[in-house]
Scaffold this motif. Structure first.
Motif, PDB file in Angstrom:
ATOM      1  N   ALA A 158       0.866  -1.180   0.000  1.00 20.54           N
ATOM      2  CA  ALA A 158       0.000   0.000   0.000  1.00 20.54           C
ATOM      3  C   ALA A 158       0.901   1.229   0.000  1.00 20.54           C
ATOM      4  N   TYR A 159       0.783   2.042  -1.036  1.00 19.05           N
ATOM      5  CA  TYR A 159       1.610   3.243  -1.168  1.00 19.05           C
ATOM      6  C   TYR A 159       0.784   4.478  -0.797  1.00 19.05           C
ATOM      7  N   PHE A 160       1.313   5.295   0.102  1.00 19.49           N
ATOM      8  CA  PHE A 160       0.683   6.555   0.453  1.00 19.49           C
ATOM      9  C   PHE A 160       1.759   7.617   0.578  1.00 19.49           C
ATOM     10  N   SER A 161       1.340   8.871   0.611  1.00 17.16           N
ATOM     11  CA  SER A 161       2.307   9.981   0.637  1.00 17.16           C
ATOM     12  C   SER A 161       2.005  10.931   1.782  1.00 17.16           C
ATOM     13  N   MET A 162       3.070  11.518   2.317  1.00 15.71           N
ATOM     14  CA  MET A 162       2.962  12.561   3.336  1.00 15.71           C
ATOM     15  C   MET A 162       3.435  13.879   2.757  1.00 15.71           C
ATOM     16  N   SER A 163       2.772  14.938   3.165  1.00 14.22           N
ATOM     17  CA  SER A 163       3.261  16.268   2.804  1.00 14.22           C
ATOM     18  C   SER A 163       4.519  16.569   3.619  1.00 14.22           C
ATOM     19  N   GLU A 164       5.175  17.677   3.269  1.00 10.03           N
ATOM     20  CA  GLU A 164       6.403  18.040   3.992  1.00 10.03           C
ATOM     21  C   GLU A 164       6.124  18.276   5.473  1.00 10.03           C
ATOM     22  N   LYS A 165       4.999  18.933   5.789  1.00 14.33           N
ATOM     23  CA  LYS A 165       4.655  19.180   7.192  1.00 14.33           C
ATOM     24  C   LYS A 165       4.366  17.862   7.909  1.00 14.33           C
ATOM     25  N   GLN A 166       3.597  16.984   7.257  1.00 12.55           N
ATOM     26  CA  GLN A 166       3.291  15.692   7.884  1.00 12.55           C
ATOM     27  C   GLN A 166       4.554  14.869   8.113  1.00 12.55           C
ATOM     28  N   PHE A 167       5.495  14.959   7.174  1.00 12.60           N
ATOM     29  CA  PHE A 167       6.742  14.215   7.318  1.00 12.60           C
ATOM     30  C   PHE A 167       7.550  14.746   8.505  1.00 12.60           C
ATOM     31  N   LEU A 168       7.549  16.069   8.694  1.00 13.50           N
ATOM     32  CA  LEU A 168       8.253  16.642   9.839  1.00 13.50           C
ATOM     33  C   LEU A 168       7.578  16.229  11.147  1.00 13.50           C
ATOM     34  N   ASP A 169       6.227  16.188  11.151  1.00  7.27           N
ATOM     35  CA  ASP A 169       5.509  15.715  12.341  1.00  7.27           C
ATOM     36  C   ASP A 169       5.860  14.261  12.647  1.00  7.27           C
ATOM     37  N   PHE A 170       5.963  13.467  11.583  1.00  5.39           N
ATOM     38  CA  PHE A 170       6.327  12.053  11.749  1.00  5.39           C
ATOM     39  C   PHE A 170       7.712  11.930  12.383  1.00  5.39           C
ATOM     40  N   LYS A 171       8.665  12.710  11.913  1.00  8.05           N
ATOM     41  CA  LYS A 171      10.023  12.628  12.454  1.00  8.05           C
ATOM     42  C   LYS A 171      10.084  13.097  13.903  1.00  8.05           C
TER      43      LYS A 171
END
Length: 392
Positions: A218-231
């Motif tokens: 299952a492929y999904f994408s995060m925006s730049e803000k979501q990726f920073l929240d993830f980190k």
């Protein structure tokens, strides 16, 4: 005297008509008055919102693919004479899928075998000449030049045999290619060709696509803000370490149901897509029963941390112009439409971060019969009882 009686009779008739008209008018007014009476207020269940501990789920639109999607293409040109399997069938590795007419390739194989026999005969004859000349050269009867010539002819004959053997092997491979077999276990896709179609190795379109789906990606994408929240959310010095901290995730299917198997976020690409401004992730889901197929869509649901938020049952809301709204009960038991700010979902509940405050009363059901400003008779129920019947 006669005139007076007639006048009295007319006066009596006219008086009766006035009385009848007044009676009928009164009846009409009474019916009209009764018809305009407002119906009594509706009795509807109402609950007071308050904070509850809930996990905030992050959802991302995802597309599904098999772990291997293999284009099945012919390796030789020819006419399809048989299609062994139907579209959508599950096949095993090595199972025949298509048969291409092999007459031409079988003829080439027979010719290559005949050439091999001829080459072996020439080699044997050259070997005889070498064997015959060797003792004569040793005895000085003939010069060694003749022996060297014979040896060269033998070497050429051996090369001819090797070349003929290679042609036989190539012809055998081509004959084998006329039977197109499954390279892996999986499900067949659409088959655009029919029996009698001319197919070739240079065709732009594949015979079919074979999808191996014992596991699916299952492929999904995060925006730049979501990726920073993830980190920032997960511990670890590297992205790989942070990925290992993500708990098992769920897959919400197109009909809203939740897939029975949980998945694991395994990889993230090395760079952002400059056009979309997002970075793709990949989740692997087990698919033992083959319920998921390549091309399916859904939503990957990643559980977040527990937090205290206002919760509202989804059935107590409605949508209008892409907004989520609810009916709140105010003074004099009048209801008012109020837009909600939804920060997430948990089970059958919306997690509300705006539009309501602790203690606000919300209509639970019967929203389709309500209008803004209507008066109701509240029947108070407990939100805790709703949470107990359908937990977060």
């Amino acid at each position: 005297m006669l005139v007076t009686k007639r006048m009295k009779n007319w006066m009596t008739v006219i008086g009766g008509l006035f009385a009848l008209t007044a009676f009928l008018s009164g009846c009409t007014d009474s019916v009209a008055s009764n018809g305009m009476q407002a119906p009594p207020p509706q009795a509807l269940p109402v609950f007071a919102v308050h904070p509850a501990e809930a996990a905030t789920n992050d959802e991302y639109t995802a597309s599904l693919e098999g772990t291997r999607n293999v284009d099945i293409r012919p390796q030789v040109d020819g006419y399809l004479v048989r299609i062994y399997q139907d579209e959508g069938a599950f096949v095993h590795k090595g199972q025949p899928l298509f048969q291409i007419d092999d007459k031409v390739y079988q003829s080439q194989l027979d010719n290559a075998k005949a050439n091999l026999l001829s080459a072996k005969a020439a080699q044997e004859n050259a070997q005889i000449n070498v064997n015959k000349l060797t003792p004569l050269v040793s005895g000085g009867v003939v010069s060694d030049v003749q022996l060297k010539t014979a040896q060269a002819s033998l070497d050429a004959a051996k090369a001819g045999v090797a070349q003929a053997e290679a042609l036989v092997t190539s012809a055998q491979i081509n004959v084998g290619y006329t039977t197109v077999a499954a390279p892996v276990d999986g499900y067949l896709g659409r088959i655009p060709f029919k029996t009698g179609s001319l197919v070739g190795k240079n065709d732009a379109q594949a015979l079919t696509v074979l999808s191996q789906v014992d596991e699916v990606y299952a492929y999904f994408s995060m925006s730049e803000k979501q990726f920073l929240d993830f980190k920032n959310r997960y511990k670890g010095a590297t992205v790989e370490e942070k990925l290992r901290q993500i708990p098992p995730v769920q897959l919400v299917l197109a009909d809203g149901s939740v897939y029975a198997q949980t998945g694991k976020v395994e990889t993230v690409e090395g760079q952002f897509d400059r056009t979309l401004g997002s970075i793709p992730f990949r989740v692997t889901f087990p698919n033992p029963n083959g319920l998921l197929r390549s091309g399916n869509t859904g939503r990957v649901r990643i559980p977040g941390p527990q937090s205290s938020v206002l919760v509202v049952p989804q059935e107590s809301t409605f949508e209008m112009q892409d907004k989520v709204l609810a009916f709140t009960v105010g003074d004099s038991n009048k209801v008012a439409m109020r837009p909600l700010t939804v920060s997430g979902r948990s089970g059958n509940y919306y997690l509300v971060s705006g539009g309501l405050k602790d203690g606000d009363k919300v209509v639970y059901t019967g929203l389709d019969r309500l209008k803004d400003g209507a008066v109701i008779v509240p029947q108070v129920i407990s939100l805790d009882s709703l949470l107990k019947a359908s937990p977060l």
